[in-house]
Motif scaffolding. Structure first.
Motif, short mmCIF file in Angstrom:
data_model
loop_
_atom_site.label_atom_id
_atom_site.label_comp_id
_atom_site.label_asym_id
_atom_site.label_seq_id
_atom_site.Cartn_x
_atom_site.Cartn_y
_atom_site.Cartn_z
N LYS A 1 26.15 40.14 44.18
CA LYS A 1 27.13 39.15 43.75
C LYS A 1 27.25 39.04 42.24
CE LYS A 1 26.70 36.16 47.82
NZ LYS A 1 26.45 34.78 48.30
N GLN A 2 26.40 39.74 41.52
CA GLN A 2 26.40 39.62 40.07
C GLN A 2 27.34 40.63 39.42
OE1 GLN A 2 22.62 39.67 38.08
NE2 GLN A 2 21.59 38.57 39.72
N ASN A 3 28.10 40.16 38.45
CA ASN A 3 28.79 41.09 37.57
C ASN A 3 27.76 41.69 36.61
OD1 ASN A 3 31.31 40.67 38.69
ND2 ASN A 3 31.82 39.01 37.27
N LYS A 4 27.99 42.92 36.18
CA LYS A 4 27.01 43.65 35.39
C LYS A 4 27.46 43.71 33.94
CE LYS A 4 25.50 44.52 39.53
NZ LYS A 4 24.43 43.72 40.14
N ARG A 5 26.64 43.14 33.08
CA ARG A 5 26.89 43.27 31.64
C ARG A 5 26.02 44.41 31.12
NH1 ARG A 5 25.51 37.18 30.27
NH2 ARG A 5 23.96 37.76 31.84
N VAL A 6 26.61 45.50 30.72
CA VAL A 6 25.88 46.68 30.29
C VAL A 6 26.38 47.11 28.92
CG1 VAL A 6 25.48 47.45 32.66
CG2 VAL A 6 27.50 48.25 31.43
N GLY B 1 30.23 50.45 23.47
CA GLY B 1 30.29 49.00 23.40
C GLY B 1 29.70 48.34 24.62
N ASP B 2 29.91 47.01 24.72
CA ASP B 2 29.43 46.21 25.85
C ASP B 2 30.56 46.06 26.86
OD1 ASP B 2 26.97 45.85 24.62
OD2 ASP B 2 27.65 44.04 23.56
N TYR B 3 30.19 46.17 28.14
CA TYR B 3 31.19 46.10 29.21
C TYR B 3 30.66 45.22 30.34
CZ TYR B 3 33.46 49.98 26.82
OH TYR B 3 34.09 50.77 25.88
N VAL B 4 31.59 44.53 31.00
CA VAL B 4 31.29 43.73 32.18
C VAL B 4 31.91 44.44 33.37
CG1 VAL B 4 31.54 41.51 33.31
CG2 VAL B 4 31.24 41.60 30.83
N LEU B 5 31.04 44.86 34.27
CA LEU B 5 31.48 45.64 35.43
C LEU B 5 31.29 44.84 36.70
CD1 LEU B 5 29.92 49.10 34.46
CD2 LEU B 5 32.22 48.26 33.98
N ALA C 1 23.89 58.90 40.86
CA ALA C 1 24.57 57.74 41.46
C ALA C 1 23.57 56.60 41.59
CB ALA C 1 25.16 58.13 42.82
N MET C 2 23.27 55.98 40.48
CA MET C 2 22.28 54.91 40.42
C MET C 2 22.98 53.60 40.10
SD MET C 2 18.93 54.69 37.96
CE MET C 2 17.81 53.31 38.03
N GLY C 3 22.67 52.54 40.90
CA GLY C 3 23.30 51.25 40.69
C GLY C 3 22.85 50.58 39.40
N LEU C 4 23.70 49.73 38.84
CA LEU C 4 23.43 49.03 37.59
C LEU C 4 22.87 47.64 37.85
CD1 LEU C 4 26.64 49.93 35.54
CD2 LEU C 4 24.34 50.83 35.18
N GLU C 5 22.14 47.14 36.87
CA GLU C 5 21.68 45.76 36.85
C GLU C 5 22.20 45.08 35.58
OE1 GLU C 5 17.53 45.23 37.28
OE2 GLU C 5 17.40 46.23 39.25
N ASP C 6 22.25 43.79 35.63
CA ASP C 6 22.71 43.04 34.47
C ASP C 6 21.76 43.26 33.30
OD1 ASP C 6 24.50 41.22 33.21
OD2 ASP C 6 22.98 39.67 33.38
N GLY C 7 22.30 43.63 32.14
CA GLY C 7 21.48 43.87 30.96
C GLY C 7 21.06 45.31 30.76
N ASP C 8 21.51 46.24 31.57
CA ASP C 8 21.16 47.65 31.40
C ASP C 8 21.75 48.20 30.11
OD1 ASP C 8 19.76 47.62 33.72
OD2 ASP C 8 21.23 48.71 34.92
N ARG C 9 21.07 49.23 29.58
CA ARG C 9 21.53 49.88 28.34
C ARG C 9 21.48 51.39 28.54
NH1 ARG C 9 18.71 51.96 24.05
NH2 ARG C 9 19.83 52.10 22.05
#
Length: 657
Positions: A408-413, A423-427, A532-540
């Protein structure tokens, strides 16, 4: 007659008394003659010369008695203004301490505040952010700086103020007569103006004070102007009773109100009410004051002026409830009959910006033994108007403290390096590494995916916990080893002391190490796409350009970076660095790949390791041998061993065994 009057008096005392009387009479006579001559010189032959002073002015001075009175009054005023009553420190009651403890536990459950909670529930020193839970209004009355409530400045005297005995009048005159006087109103309601006489001012309004004095002064002087106002208010003694900090009689100015008298008495005590304060006059209740009207709504309508001998009674505290959590001012509030849950939340400033406004938890005193907590919906009128009882505790939840599920979380990466738009993106949820690269505009031609550095905050936290645990184990092992060692010579003592010092330095350096949270991506060197690895919020995600060098560091003759050559083994680059030094440990060499993996000589053998092919961006590290000894030290140790062995054999033979 004279002899009979002085028959019991000595001649010396009699002569002294007569001399004083003659001196006083001579002074009065001289003053009268000087005044008469002055009047004649100003206007010869005029019977009203004292009132017709057009060309010169007269300086009015107070008599000795007036000067003495003014001096005493000024000294008294300065003394009263300097009185400082040392306020006792605020002592929370039992329920406040309980609410403080619960607030601290609530902070410990929050991931943002758990590390900073150093509050002590016993002394109610504050929750995790330094905020102390108190009764609502305690800061207003009982937490004033020392003496602040005892130095009341002169308030603005209104025009309808009635002058009474005990007040002080500031009189200023200019023109034909100059004066700057401070005149007390005596018990008869009069002031004494020099060369004018007494003026009755009691019962006069402040606005009419100048006209009343002017009419009296005009009987003596002409062509003058004056200004008169109340400069010092009379003191009023009232009684503060009930559950006050310092009950008893207090002195306040004539323009003081109930609140000022209560503040002078230190405010309500721990058992005193903020909402049940009554003003009694002549045995009757003339006013009731609810301090919450002032504290919560800023309404001072019930705060009336006090009069002499009034009685201000502070009743016992009413039902108290605690409101903690995501509110603007966590506090203990006092309720009146009919007030509900929504009223209690409004008293503490309402919900704060991050509060969950849909629900609250209410822990009722009646159910506390069973550990039951009721959840109340604030979206319904029935829930928001729920009645509260004495000792209840209201918790307001935070809408941001609980972590949402990943789906349910949007991902800020953050995407950096060889992409079109770093740059920074919200996915959206369920986004992958490929989605992050696509959002950044795709890869550039120079992108080297094999060397991608991918870091994750949750991994960094886990690495830090594991590193701290390993460091604690290392310290424990070192301490155990130091306590179980045996030494026989002073040289061994010095050696062990040096080893302990070195171990301490090593531990200190390890404490400064901070894990990066890097996740190794298992990619082939010629990879063209990320896994094909899923993202978490705060990934870089940092994608470098293809490197043209290989690093060689450690115990070599010339550490540095060398130009990459295709399909060259590790030994090629080590030789370019001059090869291992004499103190190197070639058997422990290792290679750090650009993708984060490690290949060591202990895994494959030294020769097999040196034949490994190096890739662009790799780093070779040759460690120093840590447990080194010289030939002389080894020979000395073996000599000692053989010597001890020989002694043992000789002992056995001597016993005939």
């Amino acid at each position: 007659m004279h002899s009979s009057h002085t028959s019991g008096t000595s001649p010396v005392k009699h002569l002294a008394r007569c001399g004083l009387m003659l001196l006083a009479f001579h002074g009065l006579l001289s003053s009268a003659l000087a005044e008469q001559n002055s009047d004649r010189e100003q206007s010869p032959g005029s019977p009203n010369a004292s009132a017709e002073q057009d060309t010169s002015s007269t300086q009015l001075r107070s008599t000795t008695a007036d000067q003495t009175a003014n001096t005493l009054n000024s000294a008294r005023n300065r003394r009263d203004s300097q009185i400082v009553i040392q306020r006792a420190p605020y002592v929370p009651n039992e329920f406040e301490r309980y609410v403080q403890t619960q607030a601290n536990r609530l902070s410990q459950l929050s991931p943002n505040n758990a590390s900073s909670n150093n509050a002590s529930p016993n002394n109610a020193s504050g929750n995790s952010n330094g905020e102390q839970i108190r009764r609502l209004g305690a800061d207003l009355l009982t937490d004033l700086p020392d003496g602040l409530g005892n130095q009341d400045p002169l308030p603005q005297v209104p025009d309808d103020y009635i002058v009474k005995p005990g007040d002080e009048i500031a009189l200023t005159m200019w023109g034909s007569a100059d004066a700057n006087l401070r005149l007390p109103v005596d018990r008869s309601g009069q002031i004494a103006v020099p060369r004018v006489g007494t003026v009755a001012v009691a019962g006069t309004r402040q606005a009419e004070l100048g006209n009343v004095i002017s009419r009296r002064v005009s009987q003596v002087f002409r062509n003058f102007q004056l200004s008169a106002n109340v400069s010092q208010l009379r003191s009023v003694r009232v009684f503060v009773t009930g559950f006050a900090q310092r009950p008893g009689s207090v002195s306040v100015s004539a323009l003081s109100s109930i609140l000022q008298a209560v503040m002078r008495a230190g405010g309500p005590g721990a058992a005193g009410s903020f909402r049940d304060i009554t003003l009694r006059r002549g045995g009757k209740v003339v006013a009731k004051l609810d301090l919450y009207d002032l504290i919560v709504r800023g309404d001072r309508g019930g705060d009336q002026w006090v009069q002499p001998d009034d009685v201000i009674h502070i009743g016992p505290v009413g039902p108290q409830v605690g409101v903690i959590g995501s509110v603007n001012l966590p506090a203990v509030v006092e309720l009146k009959s009919g007030e509900t849950l929504v009223d209690a939340i409004a008293m503490v400033g309402g919900f704060n910006a991050v509060a969950d406004r849909s629900r609250v938890a209410v822990e009722r005193l009646a159910d506390r033994a069973a550990g039951r907590v009721a959840q109340v919906s604030m979206l319904t009128a029935e829930g928001s108007r729920s009645a509260l009882g004495a000792g209840d505790l209201v918790r307001v939840f935070s809408a941001i403290s609980a972590t949402l599920p990943q789906e349910k979380q949007n991902k800020r990466v953050r995407v950096e390096g060889e992409v079109a738009r770093p740059g920074d993106y919200v996915l959206p949820p369920n986004s992958s590494l490929a989605d992050a690269v696509q959002a950044a505009g795709g890869l550039t031609p120079d992108a080297y995916l094999y060397g991608t550095e991918f870091t994750r905050e949750s991994v960094r936290q886990a690495q830090q916990q594991n590193f701290d645990r390993a460091l604690r184990d290392l310290e424990t092992d070192l301490a155990k080893g130091a306590s179980s060692r045996r030494v026989a010579t002073t040289e061994e003592v010095a050696t062990l002391a040096a080893a302990d010092t070195a171990n301490a330095r090593l531990v200190d350096r390890l404490r400064q190490v901070r894990p990066t949270g890097r996740v190794v991506l298992q990619l082939p060197p010629q990879a063209t796409a990320l896994p094909a690895m899923g993202l978490e919020d705060g990934d870089r995600l940092s994608i470098p350009a293809k490197s043209t060098s290989v690093g060689v560091f450690g115990s070599v003759f010339n550490s540095g970076s060398f130009i990459y050559a295709n399909d060259k083994p590790i030994s090629h680059y080590v030789d370019q660095a001059g090869g291992p030094t004499r103190g190197a440990d070639p058997a422990s060499m290792f290679l750090i790949r650009a993708n984060g993996t490690v290949v060591s000589a202990r895994q494959n053998g030294e020769r097999t390791f040196e034949a490994q092919t190096v890739l662009p961006g790799d780093t070779v590290f040759v460690p120093e041998e840590t447990n080194k000894t010289t030939f002389v030290q080894d020979a000395k140790d073996w000599t000692q061993i053989l010597y001890q062995f020989g002694l043992g054999v000789a002992g056995i033979k001597s016993l005939g065994l």
